[in-house]
Structure formats: C-alpha cells, structure tokens
Design an enzyme around this catalytic site. Structure first.
Site, PDB file in Angstrom:
ATOM      1  CE1 TYR A 167     -13.988 -19.860 -31.454  1.00 16.21           C
ATOM      2  CE2 TYR A 167     -15.091 -21.689 -31.456  1.00 16.21           C
ATOM      3  CZ  TYR A 167     -14.543 -20.359 -31.078  1.00 16.21           C
ATOM      4  OH  TYR A 167     -16.334 -19.775 -29.975  1.00 16.21           O
ATOM      5  CB  ALA A 175     -17.106 -28.065 -30.544  1.00 17.32           C
ATOM      6  CG  HIS A 176     -17.797 -24.960 -32.830  1.00 15.05           C
ATOM      7  ND1 HIS A 176     -18.651 -25.817 -33.324  1.00 15.05           N
ATOM      8  CD2 HIS A 176     -17.784 -24.157 -31.895  1.00 15.05           C
ATOM      9  CE1 HIS A 176     -19.554 -25.613 -32.616  1.00 15.05           C
ATOM     10  NE2 HIS A 176     -19.522 -25.105 -31.814  1.00 15.05           N
ATOM     11  CD  GLN A 214     -18.044 -22.594 -24.588  1.00 11.49           C
ATOM     12  OE1 GLN A 214     -17.034 -21.310 -24.946  1.00 11.49           O
ATOM     13  NE2 GLN A 214     -18.911 -22.494 -24.676  1.00 11.49           N
ATOM     14  CG  HIS A 230     -15.303 -24.540 -26.480  1.00  9.72           C
ATOM     15  ND1 HIS A 230     -14.809 -25.153 -27.758  1.00  9.72           N
ATOM     16  CD2 HIS A 230     -16.029 -24.023 -27.201  1.00  9.72           C
ATOM     17  CE1 HIS A 230     -15.475 -24.300 -28.671  1.00  9.72           C
ATOM     18  NE2 HIS A 230     -16.311 -23.180 -28.236  1.00  9.72           N
TER      19      HIS A 230
END
Length: 218
Positions: free
Chosen positions: A168, A165-166, A103, A163
């Site tokens: 953050y 997402a979210h 990731q 990454h």
C-alpha cells in the site's frame, strides 16, 4: 537484566549511534496540525518516548507531497516551510538521548486528496478509486522523494525510513503484482518492473543526501 545485554547495548547504523537497540516504529497519531506541520502535542508525545529510554524513534509517515494527505492531521516534508517544526522535534528528542528518523512516503492510492497509483485501486478508507500515474508524474514524484529527504537531513534527523511495505501507499503498490497491473517498464508482472520505481527513488535520494546518511526501509 543480563539476558537483555545485547538489546540494551549501543549499536551503530552507519554514522547513527544508538544508545540501545530498541526502535520505536512509526505509528499514526494524527497529532500534526491541520496544514500537516509538526505540533507541540506531537513533540511532547515523542519526548515522552525518548525519556522512556528508546534508542531510535521513527516518526509517523511524512508525505513527500503536501498536496497528498494520508490522514486528516498527518505530516509532510513536501515544502521548506515544514523544516522548522521538524527541527524543533529533533532538537528536543536529541536532548533526551534518543536518535530520531522520519518515515518518508507518498500515500499513493491511500491519499485522502488525490489518490494515484500504478493502476486503478480503491482506497479502503475513503472508497475513492486511484487514477493511473503516467511517466511524467512518476518522474516528478521521484524528485519529491529526494527533496523530502534533503529537508529531513536539513532538519537534523539522524536518517530516514523509506516506506515501501504492505502493498500500500505508492511504492508498496508498485511492488504488488495485485495492485500493479501496468504493462510498461514498471509492470507488476516482473521483478524488474515492480522494483523500478523504488530503486529510482532510492537512487535519487542517495544522490542528494550523500553516501553516509542512513536510509532504513520498511
């Protein structure tokens, strides 16, 4: 086990051929070394999961910038010196029949060393406010994403997870209208502005790793 026939059957993600459709998500272990390299403990942790039969392992967040640390002993692909450790991790997981991808991310406002982001945001873990990135720094970070992806491919990973997402870390913060309060072309007020940095990062990565290497997204 007939009800799990599809789950346990092989599947391909581009050239990545998985023995089954069970994917291990990226999970923070803090098993890296103090200087953000792969450790023997981290390798053995993933060997155990590969031996258990998972089809694809996603290694926890690897920072594209070795100066930007996400956790005390998290990982990085921000310099060439990290490639050898990742290559050994890949070799030993492949020996047990699983595919593996890292990731890749930039901690952004969640950095433990130099929090940065689209706007001033507070790191919930440290209480530190992030500083606002300017255009030159964003351009540099896009290059860091591409460089880290190239190192992952050189290490032998089967692909990578990007990454975003979210709401953050860096890309997720740009995607969030709450965290992204910019008023320039990267503004969080429009879909085009929110997605601009993400799309630029994907474009830079794809230009460097070629059209076939899998890029999955979270």
């Amino acid at each position: 086990m007939s009800s799990f026939e599809r789950l346990l059957s092989p599947v391909s993600i581009g050239p990545m051929r998985l023995r089954n459709r069970i994917v291990m998500s990226a999970m923070t272990t803090n098993y890296g070394t103090a200087d953000m390299a792969v450790s023997e403990r981290l390798i053995r942790y993933h060997e155990a999961r590969a031996a258990g039969g998972v089809g694809l392992i996603t290694v926890e967040m690897c920072s594209v910038d070795s100066a930007q640390r996400y956790q005390p002993q998290s990982l990085s692909l921000g310099e060439d010196r990290f490639i050898a450790g990742h290559r050994e991790l890949v070799r030993r997981v492949h020996a047990l029949g699983a595919c593996i991808q890292p990731q890749i991310s930039h901690p952004g406002p969640e950095s433990m060393t130099d929090p940065v982001g689209p706007s001033v945001n507070v790191n919930a873990g440290t209480g530190w406010p992030s500083r606002v990135m300017d255009a030159a720094e964003m351009h540099r970070v896009i290059g860091l994403y591409a460089d880290a992806a190239c190192r992952a491919r050189e290490a032998g990973y089967d692909g990578m997870e990007l990454h975003a997402a979210h709401a953050y870390m860096l890309l997720g913060s740009f995607l969030s209208p709450t965290r992204n309060r910019r008023e320039d072309e990267y503004t969080g007020a429009t879909r085009e502005g929110r997605t601009r940095l993400l799309l630029e990062a994907i474009g830079a990565i794809r230009a460097r790793v070629g059209p076939d290497w899998p890029i999955t997204n979270l």
